[in-house]
Enzyme design. Sequence first.
Site, PDB file in Angstrom:
ATOM      1  N   HIS A   1       0.856  -1.192   0.000  1.00  0.00           N
ATOM      2  CA  HIS A   1       0.000   0.000   0.000  1.00  0.00           C
ATOM      3  C   HIS A   1       0.884   1.231   0.000  1.00  0.00           C
ATOM      4  CE1 HIS A   1      -3.264   2.731   1.073  1.00  0.00           C
ATOM      5  NE2 HIS A   1      -4.046   1.767   0.636  1.00  0.00           N
TER       6      HIS A   1
ATOM      7  N   GLU B   1      -7.694  -5.619  -0.159  1.00  0.00           N
ATOM      8  CA  GLU B   1      -8.193  -6.412  -1.275  1.00  0.00           C
ATOM      9  C   GLU B   1      -8.086  -7.920  -1.035  1.00  0.00           C
ATOM     10  OE1 GLU B   1      -9.908  -4.668  -2.907  1.00  0.00           O
ATOM     11  OE2 GLU B   1      -8.965  -3.425  -4.431  1.00  0.00           O
TER      12      GLU B   1
HETATM   13  N1  ACO Z   1       4.233  -7.724  -4.304  1.00  0.00           N
HETATM   14  C1  ACO Z   1       5.545  -7.708  -4.568  1.00  0.00           C
HETATM   15  N2  ACO Z   1       6.299  -6.598  -4.526  1.00  0.00           N
HETATM   16  C2  ACO Z   1       5.702  -5.459  -4.170  1.00  0.00           C
HETATM   17  C3  ACO Z   1       4.328  -5.396  -3.862  1.00  0.00           C
HETATM   18  C4  ACO Z   1       3.581  -6.587  -3.936  1.00  0.00           C
HETATM   19  N3  ACO Z   1       2.262  -6.611  -3.691  1.00  0.00           N
HETATM   20  N4  ACO Z   1       4.005  -4.121  -3.559  1.00  0.00           N
HETATM   21  C5  ACO Z   1       5.129  -3.404  -3.670  1.00  0.00           C
HETATM   22  N5  ACO Z   1       6.150  -4.212  -4.046  1.00  0.00           N
HETATM   23  C6  ACO Z   1       7.528  -3.833  -4.282  1.00  0.00           C
HETATM   24  C7  ACO Z   1       7.684  -3.074  -5.591  1.00  0.00           C
HETATM   25  O1  ACO Z   1       7.884  -3.954  -6.673  1.00  0.00           O
HETATM   26  C8  ACO Z   1       8.891  -2.220  -5.289  1.00  0.00           C
HETATM   27  O2  ACO Z   1      10.044  -3.006  -5.411  1.00  0.00           O
HETATM   28  P1  ACO Z   1      11.368  -2.384  -6.085  1.00  0.00           P
HETATM   29  O3  ACO Z   1      11.717  -1.188  -5.236  1.00  0.00           O
HETATM   30  O4  ACO Z   1      12.365  -3.493  -6.009  1.00  0.00           O
HETATM   31  O5  ACO Z   1      10.969  -1.981  -7.476  1.00  0.00           O
HETATM   32  C9  ACO Z   1       8.735  -1.909  -3.805  1.00  0.00           C
HETATM   33  O6  ACO Z   1       7.928  -2.929  -3.257  1.00  0.00           O
HETATM   34  C10 ACO Z   1       8.077  -0.572  -3.549  1.00  0.00           C
HETATM   35  O7  ACO Z   1       6.891  -0.520  -4.301  1.00  0.00           O
HETATM   36  P2  ACO Z   1       6.195   0.811  -4.729  1.00  0.00           P
HETATM   37  O8  ACO Z   1       5.827   0.673  -6.162  1.00  0.00           O
HETATM   38  O9  ACO Z   1       6.965   2.016  -4.327  1.00  0.00           O
HETATM   39  O10 ACO Z   1       4.937   0.802  -3.844  1.00  0.00           O
HETATM   40  P3  ACO Z   1       3.695   1.698  -4.095  1.00  0.00           P
HETATM   41  O11 ACO Z   1       3.444   2.459  -2.869  1.00  0.00           O
HETATM   42  O12 ACO Z   1       3.794   2.499  -5.329  1.00  0.00           O
HETATM   43  O13 ACO Z   1       2.624   0.581  -4.406  1.00  0.00           O
HETATM   44  C11 ACO Z   1       0.716  -0.695  -4.571  1.00  0.00           C
HETATM   45  C12 ACO Z   1       1.435   0.397  -3.770  1.00  0.00           C
HETATM   46  C13 ACO Z   1       0.455  -0.177  -5.995  1.00  0.00           C
HETATM   47  C14 ACO Z   1      -0.620  -0.991  -3.895  1.00  0.00           C
HETATM   48  C15 ACO Z   1       1.609  -1.954  -4.638  1.00  0.00           C
HETATM   49  O14 ACO Z   1       1.895  -2.386  -3.329  1.00  0.00           O
HETATM   50  C16 ACO Z   1       0.989  -3.087  -5.461  1.00  0.00           C
HETATM   51  O15 ACO Z   1       1.133  -3.099  -6.668  1.00  0.00           O
HETATM   52  N6  ACO Z   1       0.282  -4.047  -4.781  1.00  0.00           N
HETATM   53  C17 ACO Z   1      -0.372  -5.138  -5.479  1.00  0.00           C
HETATM   54  C18 ACO Z   1      -1.717  -4.682  -6.048  1.00  0.00           C
HETATM   55  C19 ACO Z   1      -2.769  -4.455  -4.988  1.00  0.00           C
HETATM   56  O16 ACO Z   1      -2.896  -5.212  -4.017  1.00  0.00           O
HETATM   57  N7  ACO Z   1      -3.560  -3.379  -5.183  1.00  0.00           N
HETATM   58  C20 ACO Z   1      -4.632  -2.987  -4.246  1.00  0.00           C
HETATM   59  C21 ACO Z   1      -4.180  -1.844  -3.394  1.00  0.00           C
HETATM   60  S1  ACO Z   1      -5.365  -1.458  -2.124  1.00  0.00           S
HETATM   61  C22 ACO Z   1      -6.487  -0.445  -2.890  1.00  0.00           C
HETATM   62  O17 ACO Z   1      -6.190   0.312  -3.735  1.00  0.00           O
HETATM   63  C23 ACO Z   1      -7.892  -0.558  -2.490  1.00  0.00           C
END
Ligand code: ACO
Length: 367
Positions: A253, A308
């Site tokens: 998140h 989610e």
């Molecule tokens: N699985 C694996 N790796 C992850 C995940 C995940 N679920 N979430 C973040 N990371 C990793 C990224 O790949 C990144 O790695 P890197 O630095 O080596 O490239 C690191 O963690 C940081 O990620 P960010 O992109 O900075 O995190 P951000 O705050 O932008 O992302 C998000 C938040 C989009 C929700 C992300 O965690 C994600 O894609 N999750 C999976 C999709 C999901 O569950 N969406 C629902 C969100 S809740 C809602 O909106 C109601």
Amino acid sequence: MNLQLSKSPIGLDGIAAAETVLSHVDGERGELIIAGERVADLVRHTGFEGVTARLWSGGTARPVGEAEVRAALGAARERAFARLPDLLGATRGLSIVDGFRAAIAGLRAEPGLPHEATIVGAFPVIAGALVQRPKGGNPVAPDPTVSHAADTLSMLLDRKPGMREVAALDAYLVTASDHGMNASTFTTRVVASTQADLFAAVTAGYCALTGPLHGGAPEPVLEMLDTIGSRERIRPWIDGALARGERLMGFGHRIYRVRDPRADVLKGAIERLASGGVDLPFAGEVEAYVREALRREKPDRPIDTNVEFYTAILLDALSIPRQAFTPVFAVARAAGWTAHAREQQRSGRLIRPSSAYIGPMPGPVAS
Ligand code: ACO
């Protein structure tokens, strides 16, 4: 080249785009406060009409009562049902998620009803009709005398739901009703800030919700659980997905650095529903291993369960088809979107950020 780059973080992390009395997300403590109350407390003592009344009353001179909301939503569901042939006209051949987008774009002001009620009331009617269509069934007529949660379920399932099912969906609708400046709420507020009407603002908000990084994640969560399939496959499957650089749906998140409080609220709702079809211990094992693996793989970035993960399990336990999960999310979030759109319009302030230009610059002006 001498470009003056913006100091703002790209992606607007940590930037306050608006002042609001509607909801607050504390990502360090794992707290969600909606209209002054913690989400878990709200779920314990009120339903969707109650939280909607609180959201619509926020910052206004004339607070709206729960009974008023209940009556307006019942009337709005009936109006939407009468307009279904028009609304569904543009949805032929589209999936449930895309058909929902096309249908809500056709909503318009209804005489004698506030726009927010027209929108929130129409959403489950449209979702229900789109779910019945592939089965060859007729849309199920709404019943204005029952709660929004009960009517939503009967229109989605084409049967009278049990009390425990209604309570579970109601808990979900309250939990997902609002959540600070998430991407779809921000989108809604940007459109409302131009003084466009609520119909335009909320349609835009729904479009932002549909992406898998936001409200489109629950369907992939179920696909992940189905693909893993058995306890012995949990570790190899998750290790493999992370090794391939995939994101695990239902985790991570932008704001929460700890477990999303809504995950616990929804897990509790699933336990109370006690549906025979749910293998909650299996889901719990998957969750526990994903958290462990993410701590190992991303030691610098706390990544925990988000709303989610248990949304997917709850909506599946209620027999809602997974293709309808995003529209059902919108049924809940419409309460927040409409309240935010009104709050933004009242502020009178256009949202217009700047960008960090990193492209080429023209040469010196010819003299
Ligand atoms: N699985 C694996 N790796 C992850 C995940 C995940 N679920 N979430 C973040 N990371 C990793 C990224 O790949 C990144 O790695 P890197 O630095 O080596 O490239 C690191 O963690 C940081 O990620 P960010 O992109 O900075 O995190 P951000 O705050 O932008 O992302 C998000 C938040 C989009 C929700 C992300 O965690 C994600 O894609 N999750 C999976 C999709 C999901 O569950 N969406 C629902 C969100 S809740 C809602 O909106 C109601």
